[in-house]
Enzyme design. Sequence first.
Site, PDB file in Angstrom:
ATOM      1  N   GLN A 320       0.840  -1.195   0.000  1.00  0.00           N
ATOM      2  CA  GLN A 320       0.000   0.000   0.000  1.00  0.00           C
ATOM      3  C   GLN A 320       0.876   1.246   0.000  1.00  0.00           C
ATOM      4  OE1 GLN A 320      -2.112  -0.935   3.716  1.00  0.00           O
ATOM      5  NE2 GLN A 320      -1.499   1.061   4.496  1.00  0.00           N
ATOM      6  N   THR A 349      14.811  20.738  19.111  1.00  0.00           N
ATOM      7  CA  THR A 349      15.990  20.209  18.427  1.00  0.00           C
ATOM      8  C   THR A 349      16.149  20.758  17.019  1.00  0.00           C
ATOM      9  OG1 THR A 349      15.823  18.166  19.712  1.00  0.00           O
ATOM     10  CG2 THR A 349      17.162  18.085  17.723  1.00  0.00           C
ATOM     11  N   GLU A 389      11.961  27.870  18.219  1.00  0.00           N
ATOM     12  CA  GLU A 389      12.465  28.136  19.568  1.00  0.00           C
ATOM     13  C   GLU A 389      13.934  28.583  19.501  1.00  0.00           C
ATOM     14  OE1 GLU A 389      11.604  24.831  22.177  1.00  0.00           O
ATOM     15  OE2 GLU A 389       9.676  24.490  21.234  1.00  0.00           O
ATOM     16  N   MET A 454       3.754  28.494  25.181  1.00  0.00           N
ATOM     17  CA  MET A 454       4.373  27.374  25.891  1.00  0.00           C
ATOM     18  C   MET A 454       4.567  27.689  27.373  1.00  0.00           C
ATOM     19  SD  MET A 454       7.013  25.928  22.990  1.00  0.00           S
ATOM     20  CE  MET A 454       7.801  27.495  22.639  1.00  0.00           C
ATOM     21  N   THR A 455       3.454  27.667  28.086  1.00  0.00           N
ATOM     22  CA  THR A 455       3.442  28.048  29.496  1.00  0.00           C
ATOM     23  C   THR A 455       3.822  26.867  30.388  1.00  0.00           C
ATOM     24  OG1 THR A 455       1.061  27.764  29.311  1.00  0.00           O
ATOM     25  CG2 THR A 455       1.881  30.012  29.335  1.00  0.00           C
ATOM     26  N   TYR A 456       5.000  26.346  30.185  1.00  0.00           N
ATOM     27  CA  TYR A 456       5.565  25.272  31.002  1.00  0.00           C
ATOM     28  C   TYR A 456       7.082  25.324  30.844  1.00  0.00           C
ATOM     29  CZ  TYR A 456       4.514  23.291  26.357  1.00  0.00           C
ATOM     30  OH  TYR A 456       4.348  23.110  25.003  1.00  0.00           O
ATOM     31  N   ASP A 457       7.790  24.498  31.604  1.00  0.00           N
ATOM     32  CA  ASP A 457       9.261  24.474  31.573  1.00  0.00           C
ATOM     33  C   ASP A 457       9.875  25.793  32.002  1.00  0.00           C
ATOM     34  OD1 ASP A 457       9.847  22.223  28.741  1.00  0.00           O
ATOM     35  OD2 ASP A 457       9.103  21.877  30.749  1.00  0.00           O
ATOM     36  N   TRP A 594       1.381  19.206  25.803  1.00  0.00           N
ATOM     37  CA  TRP A 594       2.536  18.408  25.375  1.00  0.00           C
ATOM     38  C   TRP A 594       2.687  17.265  26.367  1.00  0.00           C
ATOM     39  CZ3 TRP A 594       5.817  18.299  21.293  1.00  0.00           C
ATOM     40  CH2 TRP A 594       6.945  17.476  21.409  1.00  0.00           C
TER      41      TRP A 594
END
Length: 614
Positions: A320, A349, A389, A454-457, A594
Site C-alpha cells: 500500500q 531540536t 524556539e 508554551m506556558t511550562y518548563d 505536550w
Amino acid sequence: MRTHTPLHRRRISSRAVAGLTALLLPLAAMVGLASPAEAAPSATATYAKASDWGSGFEGKWTVKNTGTTSIGSWTVEWDFPSGTSVTSAWDADVTGSGTHWTARNKSWNGTLAPGASVSFGFNGTGSGAPSGCKLNGASCDGGGVPGDNPPSAPGTPSASEVTNTSVKLGWTAATDDKGVKNYDVLRDGTKVATVTGTTYTNTGLTAGTDYEFTVQARDTADQTGPVSGARAVRTTGGGGNPDPGSKVKLGYFTEWGVYDRNYHVKNLVTSGSASKITHINYAFGNVQGGRCTVGEAFPAYEKSYTADQSVDGVADTWDQPLRGNFNQLKKLKAKYPHIKILWSFGGWTWSGGFGQAVQNPTAFAQSCYDLVNDPRWAGLFDGIDLDWEYPNACGLSCDTSGAASFKNMMQAMRAKFGSKLVTAAITADASSGGKIDAADYGGAAQYVDFYNVMTYDFFGAWAAQGPTAPHSPLTSYSGIPQQGFNSDAAIQKLKGKGIPGSKLNLGIGFYGRGWTGVTQAAPGGSATGPAPGKYEQGIDDYKELKSKCPATGTVAGTAYAHCGTQWWSYDTPATISGKMNYVKNQGLKGAFFWEFSGDTTNGELANAIDSGLG
C-alpha cells in the site's frame, strides 16, 4: 534512521518557557487590586476552615456582593494570632505583614455582579482563627463607604472609524454624587486604557478579528461602578480560518513515540482522548536548507501496522502507498471528522534551520506548502504549525535574524496557505527584555489563527541545586526564582502587545520536572541534582508520577510533590480544572498540551481539559 529520539525534543531547556498553575491558580489569577475606598454599599466576607490535618489547615474565604450594584474589585484583610500564618494561597494574591494578612482579587475574578460570590483559599499553619476582618476597608458583615455611592454605568459605547488595526469608541457619561474622575476601557474583559473623556481610539488590533468593548466609570474616591453594555466590533481585512465557536483543545502527537514509548495513533481512541480534542499537532517536521522536510520517514509513512494495532482494525499491506502514523491519522480523521490535524515543524531540536529559511520566506512557505500537501498524504493535514524556539533569541542555538523575521515568516505562510490553518508555538518568557520582547509576535498575530503559548518548563533541574520551583506556575508567588516566568505574566504581556485573547492557547505539560536530594517539602528548597525519570533525568510522565510521587501541595495554580528526597511539580486533573477556568475568564482561544503519551491509559488529563472548557 534514528532508532530513538529524546522524549521531549522541544521542551528540555529552562528557556522553553511557559507555565501553568494549579490550585493557587484561582487565588492568584482571579483577582484585581482593591483599595479601601472601593467598598460596595453592601458586601460580606465569611471564613470557614475547610480541613485540618494537625500540622496545618486549609482556610476558605467567600466574598459576596449583597448589594444592588457591581463590585469592581475586592480586598479582604484580617489578623491571625501570633503563631498562625498563611503558607500558600489560590484565587487571590495574599500577603502578610506581621500578624496582619491581606488578600486581593485577581484580574479575572474581581468583578462581582449583585448577588454573585467568589471564594479563595489558602493553606496555613497554627491553630488561631481570623479576627478584625475588613472587606474593602469596611466591616466584613456588610457596609460600605458612608455617604458616597459608586458611579452609574456609562452608556454602551459606539464604534466608528473601524480599520484593520483600530477603532474609535464613544459613550455617554456616567453620573456620580461626588463626580466621575475617569473611565476604564475594557477589551474582551481586560482593561486596555483609562481616560478622562468619553472617547478613546484603540490601536494595535488584528485585522479581521472580533472584539468586545465595555466601559466602566471611576469616581473621585476611586470606586468603580457597573460596566456598560458591550459593543461588538470586527476589524476590517484579515484572513485565515476564524473559529469563534468552541474552545480549542489541542494535543501534540510525537513522531518518535512509536518507539520506546510504544504510543500509537490507536491509543488516542482506546484512551478516549480522540473524542475530547479538537486539534492534533504532529511533531515534528524538520527545517533544513531553507525548506520544510520530513522528520523521520519510517514512523511517519513507512511503518506497517497489524489489524489489532490499527485504528480501524484493518492491517496494512506490504504494497500500500501510505502506511505509518500518517495513514493511521487519516483513519482517525475518518472516525472523528471533527479533528483538525496540523504538521508542526521545528521544535527544540530542529529550530536551528529557521534563521536560514526566513532569509527567503516566500520560498520557505512554498516548500512547506508542497510538503504538507504532498499527494501521498493529500487531505491529511488541515494546516501548518511553526515551532521556532526562538526567533531572534537563544534556544538550543542562537538566532540573529532580527525582530521582524518571525512576522515575515508568518505573513508568507498565510499568503501561501490561504484559508488553511496557520499557527505557531511561541515562548512564554515574559521577563523584561526576554524572549517575548525579542520578536514581533504582535505584528505577526494578524496572520495566524492562534498561538500556542508554551506556558511550562519555566523551572527545572537544569538548575541542579535548585531552588525547587514548579515548572508551570499559572501565576507568580512569593519566592519565585524569576519574575516574568509564569503563565499569567506571559498572557498579559502578549495581550499588551495587541494580541487578543481569542488568538492565545494556554499550554499544559502532561509531565513533571523534579529534583533529588531535597529535604524541604515546600517550593524553594535546595537539591543535589535531577530526580530519576523513566526516559531521562529530571522529567517524568504524569502517568508515572501520580502513583510513584503523589501530589502533596499546590502553589501558584499547579501541584507539587515531595516523596522521600525527591521533589516534583506537575499538573493534576484538579489543577488543570483551575487553569481551564483561567482560560475562560481571560477569553482565551483554548488550551493545548505536550503531549498525549504522558497521560494515563484512560486519558484523565485530556478529559480534565475537555471538562474544564466545556
